[in-house]
Design a protein around this motif. Structure first.
Motif, short mmCIF file in Angstrom:
data_model
loop_
_atom_site.label_atom_id
_atom_site.label_comp_id
_atom_site.label_asym_id
_atom_site.label_seq_id
_atom_site.Cartn_x
_atom_site.Cartn_y
_atom_site.Cartn_z
N LEU A 138 12.39 -0.97 -2.30
CA LEU A 138 11.47 -0.25 -3.17
C LEU A 138 10.07 -0.30 -2.56
O LEU A 138 9.59 -1.36 -2.15
N VAL A 139 9.46 0.86 -2.44
CA VAL A 139 8.12 0.95 -1.85
C VAL A 139 7.15 1.38 -2.95
O VAL A 139 7.37 2.39 -3.62
N ILE A 140 6.10 0.60 -3.15
CA ILE A 140 5.06 0.98 -4.11
C ILE A 140 3.98 1.74 -3.34
O ILE A 140 3.32 1.18 -2.46
N GLY A 141 3.84 3.02 -3.64
CA GLY A 141 2.83 3.85 -3.00
C GLY A 141 3.43 4.78 -1.96
O GLY A 141 4.21 4.34 -1.11
N ALA A 142 3.09 6.07 -2.03
CA ALA A 142 3.59 7.05 -1.06
C ALA A 142 2.45 7.67 -0.26
O ALA A 142 2.45 8.86 0.04
N GLY A 143 1.46 6.85 0.08
CA GLY A 143 0.48 7.26 1.10
C GLY A 143 1.19 7.21 2.44
O GLY A 143 2.42 7.00 2.51
N ALA A 146 14.84 -8.56 -6.29
CA ALA A 146 16.12 -9.21 -6.63
C ALA A 146 16.09 -10.69 -6.25
O ALA A 146 15.25 -11.12 -5.46
N SER A 147 17.02 -11.45 -6.77
CA SER A 147 17.18 -12.85 -6.35
C SER A 147 17.39 -12.90 -4.84
O SER A 147 18.15 -12.10 -4.30
N GLY A 148 16.75 -13.82 -4.19
CA GLY A 148 16.88 -13.93 -2.74
C GLY A 148 16.11 -12.87 -1.98
O GLY A 148 16.21 -12.78 -0.77
N GLY A 149 15.34 -12.07 -2.72
CA GLY A 149 14.65 -10.94 -2.10
C GLY A 149 13.26 -11.29 -1.57
O GLY A 149 12.81 -12.44 -1.66
N THR A 150 12.63 -10.27 -1.00
CA THR A 150 11.34 -10.45 -0.34
C THR A 150 10.32 -9.44 -0.85
O THR A 150 10.65 -8.26 -1.01
N VAL A 151 9.11 -9.93 -1.10
CA VAL A 151 7.98 -9.05 -1.43
C VAL A 151 7.03 -9.07 -0.24
O VAL A 151 6.61 -10.14 0.19
N VAL A 152 6.74 -7.90 0.31
CA VAL A 152 5.82 -7.82 1.44
C VAL A 152 4.50 -7.21 0.98
O VAL A 152 4.49 -6.11 0.43
N VAL A 191 10.28 -0.88 -13.56
CA VAL A 191 11.17 -2.04 -13.50
C VAL A 191 12.54 -1.67 -14.08
O VAL A 191 13.58 -1.94 -13.46
N GLU A 192 12.53 -1.00 -15.24
CA GLU A 192 13.81 -0.60 -15.86
C GLU A 192 14.58 0.36 -14.96
O GLU A 192 15.78 0.22 -14.75
N ARG A 193 13.86 1.34 -14.43
CA ARG A 193 14.50 2.36 -13.59
C ARG A 193 15.09 1.72 -12.32
O ARG A 193 16.22 2.02 -11.93
N ALA A 194 14.34 0.81 -11.73
CA ALA A 194 14.81 0.16 -10.50
C ALA A 194 16.04 -0.69 -10.79
O ALA A 194 16.98 -0.72 -10.00
N ARG A 195 16.05 -1.35 -11.94
CA ARG A 195 17.24 -2.16 -12.32
C ARG A 195 18.45 -1.24 -12.47
O ARG A 195 19.54 -1.56 -11.99
N GLU A 196 18.23 -0.12 -13.17
CA GLU A 196 19.30 0.86 -13.35
C GLU A 196 19.89 1.30 -12.00
O GLU A 196 21.10 1.37 -11.81
N ALA A 253 15.36 -4.88 -6.39
CA ALA A 253 15.32 -4.46 -4.98
C ALA A 253 15.37 -5.67 -4.06
O ALA A 253 14.74 -6.69 -4.32
N ASP A 254 16.12 -5.54 -2.97
CA ASP A 254 16.18 -6.63 -1.99
C ASP A 254 14.82 -6.86 -1.33
O ASP A 254 14.44 -7.98 -1.03
N VAL A 255 14.13 -5.74 -1.10
CA VAL A 255 12.79 -5.86 -0.52
C VAL A 255 11.86 -4.92 -1.27
O VAL A 255 12.21 -3.77 -1.53
N VAL A 256 10.69 -5.43 -1.64
CA VAL A 256 9.65 -4.59 -2.24
C VAL A 256 8.43 -4.61 -1.32
O VAL A 256 7.94 -5.68 -0.96
N PHE A 257 7.99 -3.43 -0.91
CA PHE A 257 6.78 -3.32 -0.09
C PHE A 257 5.64 -2.83 -0.98
O PHE A 257 5.75 -1.77 -1.60
N VAL A 258 4.56 -3.58 -1.02
CA VAL A 258 3.38 -3.16 -1.79
C VAL A 258 2.41 -2.52 -0.81
O VAL A 258 1.77 -3.21 -0.01
N THR A 259 2.31 -1.19 -0.85
CA THR A 259 1.40 -0.51 0.09
C THR A 259 0.19 0.07 -0.62
O THR A 259 -0.67 0.66 0.02
N ALA A 260 0.15 -0.07 -1.95
CA ALA A 260 -0.98 0.47 -2.71
C ALA A 260 -1.09 -0.28 -4.02
O ALA A 260 -0.14 -0.96 -4.43
N GLY A 261 -2.24 -0.15 -4.67
CA GLY A 261 -2.43 -0.79 -5.96
C GLY A 261 -2.97 -2.19 -5.78
O GLY A 261 -2.89 -2.77 -4.70
N GLY A 262 -3.54 -2.76 -6.82
CA GLY A 262 -4.13 -4.09 -6.73
C GLY A 262 -3.20 -5.14 -7.30
O GLY A 262 -1.98 -5.11 -7.06
N ALA A 263 -3.78 -6.07 -8.06
CA ALA A 263 -3.02 -7.19 -8.63
C ALA A 263 -1.83 -6.69 -9.44
O ALA A 263 -0.73 -7.26 -9.37
#
Ligand code: ZN
Ligand code: ZN
Length: 346
Positions: free
Chosen positions: A172-177, A257-263, A224-229, A236-246
């Motif tokens: 899952l990627v946050i931000g489509a810049g 997801a459990s065992g997953g990574t946030v970048v 969050v609900e949509r991603a779970r669905e 998500a196994d990996v979430v990339f935060v490319t935009a947005g603040g806290a």
């Protein structure tokens, strides 16, 4: 021969200076620059939102053609006439981090500065002389515009490799810049299913155009609900935060997801403070990591992906503008509806 170089003197203040074209010395290469993309560093310096780097010889995402090669250059693919990308951010090669394979974290990476004198990577110039380790040749007929995007692509190569995105994962990627979309493209190449969350319609449509699997509008849907669905309840196994603040970082921790990574990709200004449920990290073995710039290996991989045609960067180039209209290029780059604006040299 005269070299014309763009200098950002202050907010909305740019000018062209003239200097002689330098001769390449030992282990150096003279490159005629052909295309140079305007990145956030140059945008912030031009708009005045980052004022620590005047007078700036901007341009660190660029490509060109080899003019001449100094004595002692060992890479035999670097020859006159070759299309090359230049990784201008310096690496000393000698510090602890360089010696342990983390040259993206080089301890001596600053440009030499003399008070009041222009400094910087100098990619918005007609010519540049660079040490041969910064020169990455292409074998095929890639366009200078695409070759100029080797640098931003290499940063995302770094990010994807850090998270070790692999076959069948949900990403899952946050931000489509541009950075979000590059994450989407590379995650697809690595065999992942990609979801992007983006509030702006024109960016959502670009995400669809480049082949992202699911595009979510966080203003209308609960991400969050949509991603779970979409992930069988796992996240998500990996979430990339490319935009947005806290808020984006806190959301990422709910999405992973459990065992997953946030970048955490990219710097945020002002740096946000985030509240973290440490038990969630503990119980679920969540990894939170940053990613910074690129190693030489990441840069090489990026140029190979462009060279082989494995990745198509053309949809991310919003306009090419000649060097003679460079101010207009800066104006256009500041418009958030644009992706990369590429300045082309005569
Ligand atoms: Zn950049
Ligand atoms: Zn170093």
């Amino acid at each position: 021969m005269v070299n014309h170089q763009l200098v950002i003197w202050g907010p909305k203040k740019v000018g062209i200076i003239e200097s002689p074209v330098p001769e390449p010395r030992a282990e150096e290469v003279l490159v005629k620059i052909r295309a140079s993309a305007i990145c956030t560093w140059e945008q912030r310096a031009y708009s005045g939102s980052q004022q620590d780097s005047y007078p700036l010889l901007g341009g660190h995402e660029f490509s060109g053609e080899v003019v001449s090669v100094g004595p002692g250059v060992k890479n035999r693919d670097i020859t006159a006439g070759k299309t090359v990308a230049v990784a201008r951010l310096t690496r000393c090669g000698e510090c602890h981090n360089c010696r342990t394979g983390k040259d993206n974290l080089c301890l001596n990476t600053r440009f030499d500065r003399v008070e009041g004198k222009p400094f910087g990577p100098g990619g918005l110039s007609e010519y540049v002389v660079a040490p041969s380790y910064q020169i990455y040749p292409f074998s095929n007929n890639v366009s200078f515009e695409e070759a100029a995007l080797s640098e931003p692509l290499s940063c995302v190569v770094r990010s994807i490799r850090r998270a070790n995105v692999s076959f069948g994962q949900n990403v899952l990627v946050i931000g489509a810049g541009i950075m979000g979309l590059l994450h989407g493209l590379l995650a697809k190449l690595r065999g992942a299913t990609v979801i992007i969350s983006e509030p702006l319609e024109h960016r959502r449509s670009k995400a669809r155009e480049i082949g992202v699997d699911t595009v979510i509008n966080p203003k209308e849907e609960n991400v969050v609900e949509r991603a779970r669905e979409l992930t069988g309840g796992l996240g998500a196994d990996v979430v990339f935060v490319t935009a947005g603040g806290a808020a984006a970082i806190e959301e990422a921790l709910r999405l992973v997801a459990s065992g997953g990574t946030v970048v955490l990709y990219g710097a945020m200004y002002p740096p946000p403070m985030v509240t973290v449920d440490v038990n969630k990290i503990h119980h679920n073995e969540i990894t939170i990591t940053g990613t910074m710039s690129q190693t030489r290996e990441d840069f090489l991989i990026a140029t190979k992906l462009i060279d082989s045609g494995a990745i198509d960067l053309k949809p991310l180039i919003s306009a090419t503008i000649p060097f003679s209209q460079v101010e207009e290029a800066f104006q256009r780059a500041l418009d958030p509806t644009n992706y990369r604006i590429v300045v082309t040299m005569p």
